[in-house]
Design a protein around this motif. Structure first.
Motif, PDB file in Angstrom:
ATOM      1  N   VAL A  32      26.399  -9.540 -78.057  1.00  8.26           N
ATOM      2  CA  VAL A  32      25.440  -9.513 -76.953  1.00  8.26           C
ATOM      3  C   VAL A  32      26.205  -9.763 -75.659  1.00  8.26           C
ATOM      4  O   VAL A  32      26.738 -10.856 -75.438  1.00  8.26           O
ATOM      5  N   LEU A  33      26.281  -8.736 -74.815  1.00  9.53           N
ATOM      6  CA  LEU A  33      27.029  -8.828 -73.560  1.00  9.53           C
ATOM      7  C   LEU A  33      26.076  -9.213 -72.437  1.00  9.53           C
ATOM      8  O   LEU A  33      25.096  -8.519 -72.167  1.00  9.53           O
ATOM      9  N   ALA A  34      26.343 -10.369 -71.796  1.00  9.16           N
ATOM     10  CA  ALA A  34      25.480 -10.863 -70.717  1.00  9.16           C
ATOM     11  C   ALA A  34      26.293 -11.060 -69.448  1.00  9.16           C
ATOM     12  O   ALA A  34      27.470 -11.425 -69.489  1.00  9.16           O
ATOM     13  N   GLU A  35      25.644 -10.818 -68.325  1.00 13.50           N
ATOM     14  CA  GLU A  35      26.243 -11.045 -67.014  1.00 13.50           C
ATOM     15  C   GLU A  35      25.246 -11.800 -66.153  1.00 13.50           C
ATOM     16  O   GLU A  35      24.079 -11.400 -66.050  1.00 13.50           O
ATOM     17  N   ASP A  36      25.715 -12.906 -65.565  1.00 13.88           N
ATOM     18  CA  ASP A  36      24.850 -13.746 -64.724  1.00 13.88           C
ATOM     19  C   ASP A  36      23.589 -14.171 -65.469  1.00 13.88           C
ATOM     20  O   ASP A  36      22.486 -14.194 -64.916  1.00 13.88           O
TER      21      ASP A  36
END
Length: 439
Positions: free
Chosen positions: A104-108
């Motif tokens: 799971v790629l998350a940003e901010d």
């Protein structure tokens, strides 16, 4: 997640096409694939273009495994990487078991993309299913096992082997079949067992752990437990394998008694179960811990900053099993706030069953280090020339007075014979004294 543009991206794309697993990326809200490699065609038979169509994944799941969609959504919402095992229907109608590892790629704090790899594990499941289809066949395999083996489904035991009956002090299987799993677990470990059951229900693996069982007579028994998800008689279940470690713990207690009078800090850690034991002297350095991971963390925090990097390299090599024995010196801050020089020694022990223990000791060498410093101070400050020789009469050390009194540089004489600098009449005297010392 399409390969990056340019030569590097082209090479990455070609590499992804050679991997014998379905490499994919998808939109985290719709679960629509944005990329799959060519292995998707060979494993399930659908053209890559069809994979990119809306609702492809859900519409090709086995009807009995549709629940994995909601499981995946819950993990994504929690921004947690996860692993799912489920079936998909191939283009030719065959059922294919897949183990899907999802990142799971998350940003901010916001999930922006999912990516992962699907591995074909059909052969593995066919083997398990063939074994589990016949309870009698399974009984023949586990009936004589030296380990206690039990199978539970929906929180209750549905099968136990003779060793399982013995470990609980039951008269027969009938006294355990149908019992609630948690009713046989010591209350101190109930929360850990519940958490493990949640992981197992999601298809996740769980590590071996130490816990206590409650026998039918109310007494306690220490065990090492491992658990895996299985299919038994057509239903999803959990297989528990337990080993009585009471004798091992008694051995540890005896070791603790034997080490009580030792001046060395002694410790033992288990890489497989994360258990940790230390004697009272060791606890004066890092405190009392029962988990190896926690002890390592506190240990690293207490090492002197100037020695930390060097010691971390040693620690990494040990955990990677790159070395089996070691000896290292560094400074560590004790619980009372004082700093101590220690000689740390240890070794890895593997028992042949994928279990690895580490045993070690710490010896406080602070007084020895301080004596060495005093000697070096005297060695350098005395006005007379002081030298040390090896067994062949070659110079191994000279103090500063040598340069002051002779005009020679110290480094030019290290390793040379003392005879080269002495007057001819002094040579026999010095070598006669050296010979006398060696006798």
């Amino acid at each position: 997640m399409l390969p990056a543009p340019g030569d590097w991206g082209d090479r990455l794309g070609r590499f992804l096409e050679t991997i014998p697993a379905i490499i994919w990326s998808a939109d985290p809200e719709t679960f629509v694939f944005t990329y799959v490699n060519r292995a998707a065609e060979s494993i399930l038979g659908y053209p890559v273009e069809e994979w990119l169509e809306p609702d492809f994944w859900r519409s090709h799941l086995h009807p009995e495994d549709l629940a994995v969609v909601e499981k995946c959504r819950s993990f994504v919402a929690a921004r947690r990487d996860h692993e799912l095992t489920y079936r998909m229907i191939a283009a030719d109608g065959k059922v294919v078991w897949l183990r899907d590892r999802v990142h799971v790629l998350a940003e901010d704090g916001k999930v922006v993309e999912l990516c992962g790899a699907m591995f074909d594990v059909s052969a593995e499941h066919e083997t398990f299913d063939a074994l589990a289809r016949s309870e009698e066949t399974y009984r023949l395999i586990v009936q004589t096992s030296p380990d206690a083996i039990g199978i539970h489904s929906e929180g209750r035991y549905i099968y136990v082997n003779p060793k399982f009956v013995q470990i609980f002090g039951a008269a027969s299987e009938a006294e355990l079949i149908g019992r609630d799993v948690l009713s046989l677990v010591h209350p101190d470990f109930a929360d850990d067992v519940r958490a493990r059951h949640v992981q197992l229900s999601h298809g996740e693996s769980v590590p071996m752990m130490h816990q206590k069982f409650i026998r039918l007579d109310g007494s306690e028994v220490d065990v090492e437990v491992m658990a895996i998800p299985v299919t038994f008689n057509g239903v999803r279940a959990v297989q528990v394998v337990a080993r009585d470690i009471s004798d091992r713990l008694k051995t540890s207690e005896r070791l603790e008694l034997l080490s009580a009078g030792s001046s060395e800090a002694l410790w033992e850690g288990n890489l497989s179960t994360d258990e940790f034991w230390s004697n009272a002297v060791c606890q004066q350095f890092i405190g009392r811990f029962t988990k190896l991971s926690a002890a390592r963390q506190e240990w690293a925090r207490r090492i002197h900053p100037d020695d930390r990097h060097r010691t971390e390299i040693w620690g990494a090599r040990i955990m990677e099993k790159a070395i089996s024995t070691w000896s290292n010196e560094y400074r560590i801050q004790k619980l009372d706030g004082s700093w101590a020089w220690v000689l740390a020694r240890g070794r890895l022990i593997e028992d042949g069953s994928d279990r690895t223990r580490i045993i070690g000791s710490l010896v406080d060498i602070t007084s020895l280090r301080e004596a060495e410093q005093r000697y070096l101070q005297i060695f350098e400050e005395v006005q007379d020339v002081i030298y040390t020789l090896d067994l062949e009469g070659k110079i191994t050390a000279l103090n500063r007075s040598f340069e002051t009194k002779t005009g020679y540089r110290i480094n030019d004489w290290i390793g040379r014979s003392i005879a080269e600098i002495l007057t001819p009449e002094s040579v026999p005297i010095v070598f006669e004294e050296l010979s006398r010392v060696l006798q």
